[in-house]
Design a protein around this motif. Structure first.
Motif, PDB file in Angstrom:
ATOM      1  N   GLY A 183       0.837  -1.202   0.109  1.00  0.00           N
ATOM      2  CA  GLY A 183      -0.073   0.107  -0.022  1.00  0.00           C
ATOM      3  C   GLY A 183       0.814   1.308  -0.110  1.00  0.00           C
ATOM      4  O   GLY A 183       0.193   2.320   0.409  1.00  0.00           O
ATOM      5  N   ASP A 184       2.174   1.138  -0.369  1.00  0.00           N
ATOM      6  CA  ASP A 184       2.888   2.356  -0.493  1.00  0.00           C
ATOM      7  C   ASP A 184       2.517   3.211  -1.718  1.00  0.00           C
ATOM      8  O   ASP A 184       1.673   2.843  -2.477  1.00  0.00           O
ATOM      9  N   HIS A 185       2.900   4.431  -1.786  1.00  0.00           N
ATOM     10  CA  HIS A 185       2.212   5.352  -2.760  1.00  0.00           C
ATOM     11  C   HIS A 185       2.797   4.758  -3.982  1.00  0.00           C
ATOM     12  O   HIS A 185       3.961   4.457  -4.215  1.00  0.00           O
ATOM     13  N   ALA A 186       1.871   4.530  -4.776  1.00  0.00           N
ATOM     14  CA  ALA A 186       1.856   3.883  -6.285  1.00  0.00           C
ATOM     15  C   ALA A 186       2.892   4.757  -7.164  1.00  0.00           C
ATOM     16  O   ALA A 186       3.827   4.047  -7.832  1.00  0.00           O
ATOM     17  N   GLY A 226      -0.627   0.761 -16.767  1.00  0.00           N
ATOM     18  CA  GLY A 226      -0.433   2.056 -16.908  1.00  0.00           C
ATOM     19  C   GLY A 226       0.806   2.728 -16.930  1.00  0.00           C
ATOM     20  O   GLY A 226       1.529   2.061 -17.450  1.00  0.00           O
ATOM     21  N   HIS A 227       1.116   4.268 -16.613  1.00  0.00           N
ATOM     22  CA  HIS A 227       2.373   4.580 -16.679  1.00  0.00           C
ATOM     23  C   HIS A 227       2.590   5.679 -15.557  1.00  0.00           C
ATOM     24  O   HIS A 227       1.652   6.073 -14.985  1.00  0.00           O
ATOM     25  N   LEU A 228       3.794   5.634 -15.349  1.00  0.00           N
ATOM     26  CA  LEU A 228       4.189   6.793 -14.469  1.00  0.00           C
ATOM     27  C   LEU A 228       4.571   7.922 -15.061  1.00  0.00           C
ATOM     28  O   LEU A 228       5.077   8.301 -16.147  1.00  0.00           O
ATOM     29  N   ASP A 229       4.212   9.092 -14.232  1.00  0.00           N
ATOM     30  CA  ASP A 229       4.421  10.470 -14.606  1.00  0.00           C
ATOM     31  C   ASP A 229       4.840  11.218 -13.605  1.00  0.00           C
ATOM     32  O   ASP A 229       4.667  11.267 -12.598  1.00  0.00           O
ATOM     33  N   VAL A 230       6.429  11.625 -13.974  1.00  0.00           N
ATOM     34  CA  VAL A 230       7.180  12.175 -12.972  1.00  0.00           C
ATOM     35  C   VAL A 230       7.356  13.773 -13.169  1.00  0.00           C
ATOM     36  O   VAL A 230       8.254  14.502 -12.670  1.00  0.00           O
ATOM     37  N   ARG A 231       6.508  14.403 -14.112  1.00  0.00           N
ATOM     38  CA  ARG A 231       6.664  15.720 -14.211  1.00  0.00           C
ATOM     39  C   ARG A 231       6.587  16.584 -13.153  1.00  0.00           C
ATOM     40  O   ARG A 231       7.145  17.714 -13.077  1.00  0.00           O
ATOM     41  N   GLY A 232       5.709  16.284 -12.140  1.00  0.00           N
ATOM     42  CA  GLY A 232       5.678  17.110 -10.982  1.00  0.00           C
ATOM     43  C   GLY A 232       6.732  16.609  -9.725  1.00  0.00           C
ATOM     44  O   GLY A 232       6.599  17.032  -8.559  1.00  0.00           O
ATOM     45  N   ALA A 233       7.587  15.648  -9.965  1.00  0.00           N
ATOM     46  CA  ALA A 233       8.345  15.162  -8.942  1.00  0.00           C
ATOM     47  C   ALA A 233       9.403  16.207  -8.268  1.00  0.00           C
ATOM     48  O   ALA A 233       9.889  16.990  -9.157  1.00  0.00           O
ATOM     49  N   SER A 234       9.541  15.901  -7.209  1.00  0.00           N
ATOM     50  CA  SER A 234      10.817  16.862  -6.492  1.00  0.00           C
ATOM     51  C   SER A 234      11.495  16.052  -5.868  1.00  0.00           C
ATOM     52  O   SER A 234      11.304  14.844  -5.555  1.00  0.00           O
ATOM     53  N   VAL A 290      20.111  11.112  -9.412  1.00  0.00           N
ATOM     54  CA  VAL A 290      18.676  10.415  -8.765  1.00  0.00           C
ATOM     55  C   VAL A 290      17.763  10.941 -10.255  1.00  0.00           C
ATOM     56  O   VAL A 290      17.214  10.120 -11.153  1.00  0.00           O
ATOM     57  N   SER A 291      17.631  12.050 -10.255  1.00  0.00           N
ATOM     58  CA  SER A 291      16.704  12.615 -11.585  1.00  0.00           C
ATOM     59  C   SER A 291      17.218  12.370 -12.690  1.00  0.00           C
ATOM     60  O   SER A 291      16.411  12.032 -13.763  1.00  0.00           O
ATOM     61  N   ALA A 292      18.510  12.190 -13.001  1.00  0.00           N
ATOM     62  CA  ALA A 292      19.014  11.946 -14.329  1.00  0.00           C
ATOM     63  C   ALA A 292      18.626  10.638 -14.860  1.00  0.00           C
ATOM     64  O   ALA A 292      18.769  10.229 -15.967  1.00  0.00           O
ATOM     65  N   HIS A 293      18.472   9.614 -13.994  1.00  0.00           N
ATOM     66  CA  HIS A 293      18.440   8.309 -14.266  1.00  0.00           C
ATOM     67  C   HIS A 293      16.878   8.018 -15.053  1.00  0.00           C
ATOM     68  O   HIS A 293      16.822   7.092 -15.701  1.00  0.00           O
ATOM     69  N   MET A 294      16.137   8.949 -14.783  1.00  0.00           N
ATOM     70  CA  MET A 294      14.922   8.726 -15.994  1.00  0.00           C
ATOM     71  C   MET A 294      15.273   8.785 -17.460  1.00  0.00           C
ATOM     72  O   MET A 294      14.394   8.533 -18.128  1.00  0.00           O
ATOM     73  N   LEU A 295      16.414   9.453 -17.553  1.00  0.00           N
ATOM     74  CA  LEU A 295      16.898   9.506 -18.932  1.00  0.00           C
ATOM     75  C   LEU A 295      17.301   7.972 -19.468  1.00  0.00           C
ATOM     76  O   LEU A 295      17.410   8.076 -20.721  1.00  0.00           O
ATOM     77  N   HIS A 341       8.422   4.909  -9.403  1.00  0.00           N
ATOM     78  CA  HIS A 341       9.419   5.876  -9.800  1.00  0.00           C
ATOM     79  C   HIS A 341      10.770   5.309  -8.958  1.00  0.00           C
ATOM     80  O   HIS A 341      11.760   5.286  -9.760  1.00  0.00           O
ATOM     81  N   GLY A 342      10.576   4.833  -7.665  1.00  0.00           N
ATOM     82  CA  GLY A 342      11.633   4.480  -7.067  1.00  0.00           C
ATOM     83  C   GLY A 342      12.206   3.209  -7.679  1.00  0.00           C
ATOM     84  O   GLY A 342      13.487   2.794  -7.659  1.00  0.00           O
ATOM     85  N   ALA A 343      11.394   2.425  -8.217  1.00  0.00           N
ATOM     86  CA  ALA A 343      11.950   1.117  -8.886  1.00  0.00           C
ATOM     87  C   ALA A 343      12.769   1.551 -10.290  1.00  0.00           C
ATOM     88  O   ALA A 343      13.800   0.845 -10.243  1.00  0.00           O
TER      89      ALA A 343
END
Length: 452
Positions: free
Chosen positions: A190-193, A262-270, A243-248, A198-200
């Motif tokens: 039940g952790d934040h989906a 579904g899909h992950l959207d990280v545009r609003g991530a801090s 950390v943020s660079a790894h989304m590339l 994103h963490g994965a």
């Protein structure tokens, strides 16, 4: 509640820092998860159903992780066993696991998640409109699917969760998405989906998201709002940039990541530095969608023989491209005359190592090398034809002149015989998704127990 996931490395067989692993175990993780595969090295592993990693290296690292699992008393999960995740490589990994368990005196409950798909079932799904192409995707048909040597479906979190629900000590997964084995337990608890996916993604390649990628081991803490990540090696650090660079990494879109369901959207991530080594991430969003799993398939594209020579004479080094062009035209004519083979029935390609072997016509840099390697690739419908062409062109690769008026040159063969029969050449032939009403309908679980 926090779910703590220990990731020892980006892939089993690549190595990791054993002291960092020990620190990770001492930090009491809830699960140990590591990837076992990739498509990075091309289609051979999937086509042949074989691991690209040495069995000795795999066994050595897996032994260390099995000892760590026993100490921590938590599940150990590996995704995409044996590089490609076919049923045969899951069984290969099971044999290694059982062998180590016997050597260590461990009694274990082992779950195997099988992901291979029969051409018959995929053809049926195609006929029912359950398969859709990704971009780019080759055209498929019942005939094309029947030619596949192996087809796998990429499992997501749901299939890994089903394996976890068995209470297995060790879970050996066939082909999975890189993120599924890490996201599965946080999502189950039940952790934040958004944070789980994103963490994965950040953790999938181990310490690649840190300042010291080769150390391998990282810990990710998932909770109700997001996740925090920390490398276990003392000479590594996670920063908001790393950390943020790894989304590339291996992702067409740095903000969107598609997964089954579904899909992950990280545009609003801090991304916030908690200290000099840890980063906190919040604001990622998981958007549910239709449940699809990606299909990967490979087939035999021909059989290959190679030949290798090196040019050192300055005249030939300087005019290597012209020499190859003239040689290629001559050889096509010679093959047609002596073997009665039309050019469209085989492929003959020369790559100039030191000139443009990697990029070919797209190469935009030039230099003056001391020598140039000439790699010939011969691909035909059978190994016998490819080998015969290799023998036919052998003397010309060694002696063919640049111009008709000069004496025959002599180049160097690095080994004898100069040709090597490589066997079947595989190609990827599926880049599609399969729609599933039941996430487990394309997968199967097998439970086994090994006793000391």
């Amino acid at each position: 509640m926090t779910t703590r996931v220990l990731v020892p490395s980006g892939v089993l067989g690549l190595g990791f820092d054993h002291a960092a692993l020990a620190r990770g175990i001492a930090a009491r993780p809830d699960i140990i998860a590591i990837d076992g595969g990739s498509t990075d090295s091309g289609p051979f592993s999937l086509g042949a159903g074989q691991s690209k990693y040495a069995r000795a290296a795999t066994k050595s690292e897996w032994r260390a992780l099995m000892l760590a699992r026993a100490e921590a008393g938590v599940p150990l999960v590996i995704g995409t066993c044996g590089t490609c995740g076919t049923d045969s490589t899951v069984d290969w990994m099971y044999d290694i696991t059982a062998e180590i368990a016997a050597e260590l005196g461990q009694s274990l409950k082992i779950a195997r998640l099988y992901c291979s798909q029969s051409p018959i079932s995929v053809i049926a799904a195609l006929g029912m409109g359950q398969i859709a192409p990704l971009t780019p995707a080759p055209p498929i048909s019942a005939e094309a699917l029947g030619q596949m040597t192996h087809i796998v479906a990429l499992a997501g979190a749901e299939q890994v969760q089903a394996a976890l629900a068995t209470g297995a000590d060790i879970i050996l997964c066939g082909r999975t998405t890189d993120t599924a084995i890490i996201a599965a337990l946080p999502l189950l608890r039940g952790d934040h989906a958004g944070g789980a996916w994103h963490g994965a993604k950040i953790a999938e390649c181990g310490a690649l998201c840190s300042t010291n990628p080769t150390t391998g081991v990282i810990m990710v803490d998932f909770d109700a709002a997001g996740f925090s990540v920390e490398p276990m090696a003392l000479d590594a650090a996670c920063t908001p940039h790393s950390v943020s660079a790894h989304m590339l990494y291996e992702n067409a879109d740095p903000f969107i990541l598609h997964e089954p369901g579904g899909h992950l959207d990280v545009r609003g991530a801090s991304y916030l530095a908690l200290d000099a080594r840890r980063v906190r991430v919040e604001g990622s969003i998981w958007q549910p969608g239709p449940y699809t799993v990606k299909l990967e398939g490979a087939r035999i594209a021909g059989y290959q023989t190679t030949i290798l020579a090196s040019l050192r004479a300055p005249h030939y080094v300087a005019h290597a491209k012209d020499w190859v062009a003239r040689l290629t035209a001559f050889l096509h004519a010679d093959i047609a005359r002596k073997m009665a083979l039309p050019a469209e029935s085989y492929q003959l390609e020369f790559r100039l190592i030191g000139v443009d072997a990697t990029l070919g016509a797209m190469e935009n840099r030039s230099a003056e090398p001391v020598e140039v390697g000439v790699l010939g690739l011969i691909t035909a419908q059978t190994q016998a034809i490819a080998a015969e062409i290799g023998k036919l062109i052998n003397p010309w690769v060694l002696h063919f002149p640049l111009t008709a008026s000069e004496e025959l040159p002599t180049f160097a063969f690095p080994y004898s015989p100069a040709t090597t029969d490589r066997g079947p050449l595989y190609e990827f032939a599926l880049n599609h998704v399969l729609h599933l009403a039941d996430p487990m309908s394309a997968f199967r679980l097998v439970l086994s127990e090994v006793t000391a």
